[in-house]
Design an enzyme around this catalytic site. Sequence first.
Site, PDB file in Angstrom:
ATOM      1  N   ARG A   1       6.005  48.830  43.971  1.00 26.85           N
ATOM      2  CA  ARG A   1       5.669  48.407  42.603  1.00 26.85           C
ATOM      3  C   ARG A   1       6.362  47.084  42.239  1.00 26.85           C
ATOM      4  O   ARG A   1       5.756  46.211  41.622  1.00 26.85           O
ATOM      5  CB  ARG A   1       6.080  49.517  41.638  1.00 26.85           C
ATOM      6  CG  ARG A   1       5.727  49.238  40.226  1.00 26.85           C
ATOM      7  CD  ARG A   1       4.392  49.819  39.898  1.00 26.85           C
ATOM      8  NE  ARG A   1       4.137  49.576  38.484  1.00 26.85           N
ATOM      9  CZ  ARG A   1       2.960  49.513  37.967  1.00 26.85           C
ATOM     10  NH1 ARG A   1       1.915  49.711  38.717  1.00 26.85           N
ATOM     11  NH2 ARG A   1       2.793  49.273  36.705  1.00 26.85           N
TER      12      ARG A   1
ATOM     13  N   LEU B   1       2.869  46.492  33.082  1.00 23.97           N
ATOM     14  CA  LEU B   1       3.513  45.283  33.588  1.00 23.97           C
ATOM     15  C   LEU B   1       4.996  45.567  33.769  1.00 23.97           C
ATOM     16  O   LEU B   1       5.623  46.204  32.924  1.00 23.97           O
ATOM     17  CB  LEU B   1       3.271  44.139  32.610  1.00 23.97           C
ATOM     18  CG  LEU B   1       1.775  43.838  32.425  1.00 23.97           C
ATOM     19  CD1 LEU B   1       1.548  42.923  31.248  1.00 23.97           C
ATOM     20  CD2 LEU B   1       1.191  43.253  33.698  1.00 23.97           C
TER      21      LEU B   1
ATOM     22  N   ASN C   1      -1.612  42.342  24.107  1.00 23.62           N
ATOM     23  CA  ASN C   1      -2.547  43.358  24.572  1.00 23.62           C
ATOM     24  C   ASN C   1      -3.352  43.827  23.374  1.00 23.62           C
ATOM     25  O   ASN C   1      -2.912  43.694  22.234  1.00 23.62           O
ATOM     26  CB  ASN C   1      -1.774  44.528  25.186  1.00 23.62           C
ATOM     27  CG  ASN C   1      -2.653  45.481  25.977  1.00 23.62           C
ATOM     28  OD1 ASN C   1      -3.850  45.254  26.161  1.00 23.62           O
ATOM     29  ND2 ASN C   1      -2.066  46.566  26.441  1.00 23.62           N
TER      30      ASN C   1
ATOM     31  N   HIS D   1      -5.619  47.341  21.956  1.00 19.34           N
ATOM     32  CA  HIS D   1      -5.694  48.789  22.182  1.00 19.34           C
ATOM     33  C   HIS D   1      -6.692  49.391  21.200  1.00 19.34           C
ATOM     34  O   HIS D   1      -6.680  49.036  20.016  1.00 19.34           O
ATOM     35  CB  HIS D   1      -4.299  49.403  21.982  1.00 19.34           C
ATOM     36  CG  HIS D   1      -4.246  50.849  22.295  1.00 19.34           C
ATOM     37  ND1 HIS D   1      -4.290  51.341  23.577  1.00 19.34           N
ATOM     38  CD2 HIS D   1      -4.158  51.937  21.475  1.00 19.34           C
ATOM     39  CE1 HIS D   1      -4.226  52.660  23.539  1.00 19.34           C
ATOM     40  NE2 HIS D   1      -4.146  53.045  22.275  1.00 19.34           N
TER      41      HIS D   1
ATOM     42  N   ASP E   1       5.557  44.975  25.673  1.00 19.21           N
ATOM     43  CA  ASP E   1       6.953  45.230  26.026  1.00 19.21           C
ATOM     44  C   ASP E   1       6.974  46.214  27.188  1.00 19.21           C
ATOM     45  O   ASP E   1       5.934  46.481  27.801  1.00 19.21           O
ATOM     46  CB  ASP E   1       7.765  45.708  24.809  1.00 19.21           C
ATOM     47  CG  ASP E   1       7.337  47.068  24.285  1.00 19.21           C
ATOM     48  OD1 ASP E   1       6.516  47.760  24.942  1.00 19.21           O
ATOM     49  OD2 ASP E   1       7.831  47.459  23.214  1.00 19.21           O
TER      50      ASP E   1
ATOM     51  N   GLY F   1       7.273  49.395  27.231  1.00 20.63           N
ATOM     52  CA  GLY F   1       6.726  50.719  26.959  1.00 20.63           C
ATOM     53  C   GLY F   1       5.217  50.769  27.132  1.00 20.63           C
ATOM     54  O   GLY F   1       4.564  49.793  27.498  1.00 20.63           O
TER      55      GLY F   1
ATOM     56  N   ASP G   1       2.031  50.814  25.244  1.00 22.65           N
ATOM     57  CA  ASP G   1       1.434  50.504  23.941  1.00 22.65           C
ATOM     58  C   ASP G   1       2.453  50.612  22.810  1.00 22.65           C
ATOM     59  O   ASP G   1       2.157  51.122  21.729  1.00 22.65           O
ATOM     60  CB  ASP G   1       0.234  51.433  23.672  1.00 22.65           C
ATOM     61  CG  ASP G   1      -0.843  51.294  24.733  1.00 22.65           C
ATOM     62  OD1 ASP G   1      -1.008  50.182  25.275  1.00 22.65           O
ATOM     63  OD2 ASP G   1      -1.520  52.288  25.035  1.00 22.65           O
TER      64      ASP G   1
END
Length: 190
Positions: free
Chosen positions: A66, A94, A108, A110, A142, A144, A146
């Site tokens: 990863r 990410l 992003n 959502h 960040d 986390g 979403d």
Amino acid sequence: MPNRVVVLLSGTGTLLQALIDAQRDQVLNAEVVGVVSDRMDAPGLSRADAAGIPSTVVVFRPGGDRAAWDAELTRAVADFSADLVVSAGFMKLLGPAFLAEYAGRAINSHPALLPAFPGIHAVRDALAAGVKVTGATVFWIDQGVDSGKIIAQEPVRVAADDTATSLHERIKIVERKMLVDAVNGFRVER
């Protein structure tokens, strides 16, 4: 000089198309300079090709390293000299290398009103919960899922006969405009 935008995608690329259309119509205060996908067969790559936008693919193989993939993805985006990264239906988290390089420069979208219904099944989860209103959120990426600081949100009413598909299509209409507005609102210090 307009901001240089790189779009990350995994699927059909309808959010990318919204940016392409806004750029073509001269209402995008940025230039989409590259597309990076994690899937060789992502239909969104054809949209990039049709618009003359260079693209590359960085595949993460199941069981792969990863951290190495994250570093390769970071380099692929850096090759386009991105000012802003737009995750538009990119279905991978990410990692630390990417976030260290693009903190404060990666957004992003959502299909829910975060913090409600994070994750990949937001529309299905909203319907299952019986909410009467859901919507779309654009936020800073960040570490986390979403969980980043919210930039903008727009509500979408849930119809009594909605399916996950019909509701998601209406959310996408709102999401596309919000994404263009968020890109237009981004300013980089040069």
